[in-house]
Design a protein around this motif. Structure first.
Motif, short mmCIF file in Angstrom:
data_model
loop_
_atom_site.label_atom_id
_atom_site.label_comp_id
_atom_site.label_asym_id
_atom_site.label_seq_id
_atom_site.Cartn_x
_atom_site.Cartn_y
_atom_site.Cartn_z
N GLU A 230 0.78 4.34 13.73
CA GLU A 230 0.26 5.66 14.07
C GLU A 230 0.93 6.75 13.26
N ARG A 231 1.91 6.39 12.42
CA ARG A 231 2.72 7.40 11.74
C ARG A 231 2.76 7.27 10.22
N ILE A 232 2.21 6.21 9.66
CA ILE A 232 2.32 5.99 8.22
C ILE A 232 0.93 5.83 7.61
N THR A 233 0.69 6.56 6.52
CA THR A 233 -0.54 6.41 5.74
C THR A 233 -0.15 6.10 4.30
N VAL A 234 -0.82 5.14 3.71
CA VAL A 234 -0.59 4.78 2.31
C VAL A 234 -1.58 5.56 1.45
N TYR A 235 -1.06 6.46 0.63
CA TYR A 235 -1.92 7.24 -0.26
C TYR A 235 -1.94 6.57 -1.63
#
Length: 300
Positions: A211-216
């Motif tokens: 819920e806290r990490i996005t891979v850009y």
């Protein structure tokens, strides 16, 4: 009287591995940013770079905990090599968790968070959403820095599965892309493909969605790096490598047929299409990754 209990917080060692080839334009930023965001160590395998990438990594190893592996063979055993590096991180650094990363991906936590905030002693696999960052065509043509770009694919188009090679009118960048995973080292069995999946001894029990990490994802950074990547993939295909994403096969085909300029138009956002894509909600302005990357680079 009720006694006071003190909660003991055990720090998790997070390691990141990278399989790289000719990434001189981005590898230093990638390592420095992730070190600033909570990654404790790195295992880097160089697959025969000729642009100074290996020398950049070796220089970084003077100040950061980095194990460097030279694997110059013209091959592409991605799953085997990433599994090997994950096991090496456990052996060399005592890694509790590992990320198998690509040089063009930045794992960005939510505001006020750290990459290690969701790591526990009992987890197995943490799934992280991945999003494409798009270059505005004008910025791409003038050679702007990739991490200054804020256009993000927020509602990807659900294209028919397959057809990436033949259906040249589709925009690969606007399509749905698989997420990535962080894997607990004890119990880790295998990293699959490009780190989209993993096998873990107790993965069936307690894997979760972050819920806290996005891979850009920044696959298009400059014309030079894009063409160099395609030429490398072309050499691998001619060598007989069979396990390769259809988008790479597509780009090799378009490059060989002289249609790469039209493809760059589909991979970036020309001025006349920007407002339409924004109005339809397919893309949005997302300044968060630029802010985090800039702050991390300034602090490192």
């Amino acid at each position: 009287m009720i006694g006071r209990f003190t909660r003991t917080v055990i720090s998790m060692h997070l390691s990141m591995n990278l399989l790289i080839k000719n990434e001189a334009d981005i590898i230093a930023e990638n390592i420095r940013v992730h070190a600033a965001l909570g990654v404790d160590s790195f295992v880097v395998m160089d697959n025969g770079s000729t642009d100074g990438t290996l020398e950049i990594v070796r220089a970084l190893a003077n100040t950061l905990p980095i194990t460097v592996i030279e694997r110059p063979t013209l091959d592409y055993q991605q799953s085997n090599w990433k599994t090997e590096m994950a096991k090496m991180a456990r052996k060399d650094f005592g890694a509790d968790w590992t990320i198998a990363n690509d040089a063009d991906e930045f794992w960005i936590p939510s505001p006020g968070c750290n990459l290690k905030d969701e790591l526990t002693q009992t987890g197995s696999i943490i799934h992280c959403q991945r999003k494409n960052i798009l270059f505005e065509r004008e910025a791409f043509d003038r050679g702007a820095d990739f991490f200054t770009q804020n256009l993000c694919v927020s509602s990807p188009i659900n294209y028919r599965k397959g057809g990436e090679v033949e259906e040249v009118e589709r925009s690969i960048m606007l399509g749905n892309i698989h997420g990535k995973v962080i894997v607990r080292s004890p119990g880790m069995l295998r990293i699959k493909g490009g780190n989209h999946r993993a096998w873990h001894a107790w993965g069936w029990l307690n894997q979760k969605q972050s819920e806290r990490i996005t891979v850009y994802h920044y696959p298009i950074r400059s014309r030079e790096s894009f063409v160099a990547n395609i030429e490398n993939r072309s050499a691998l295909l001619k060598k007989g490598v069979s396990k390769m994403g259809n988008h790479y096969r597509r780009w090799v085909k378009l490059h060989d047929s002289g249609q790469l300029e039209q493809e760059i138009d589909r991979l970036t956002v020309p001025k006349e299409r920007k407002s339409t894509l924004l109005d339809l909600g397919i893309i949005c302005e997302d300044p968060h990754p630029t802010k985090v990357i800039t702050q991390a680079l300034n602090a490192s």
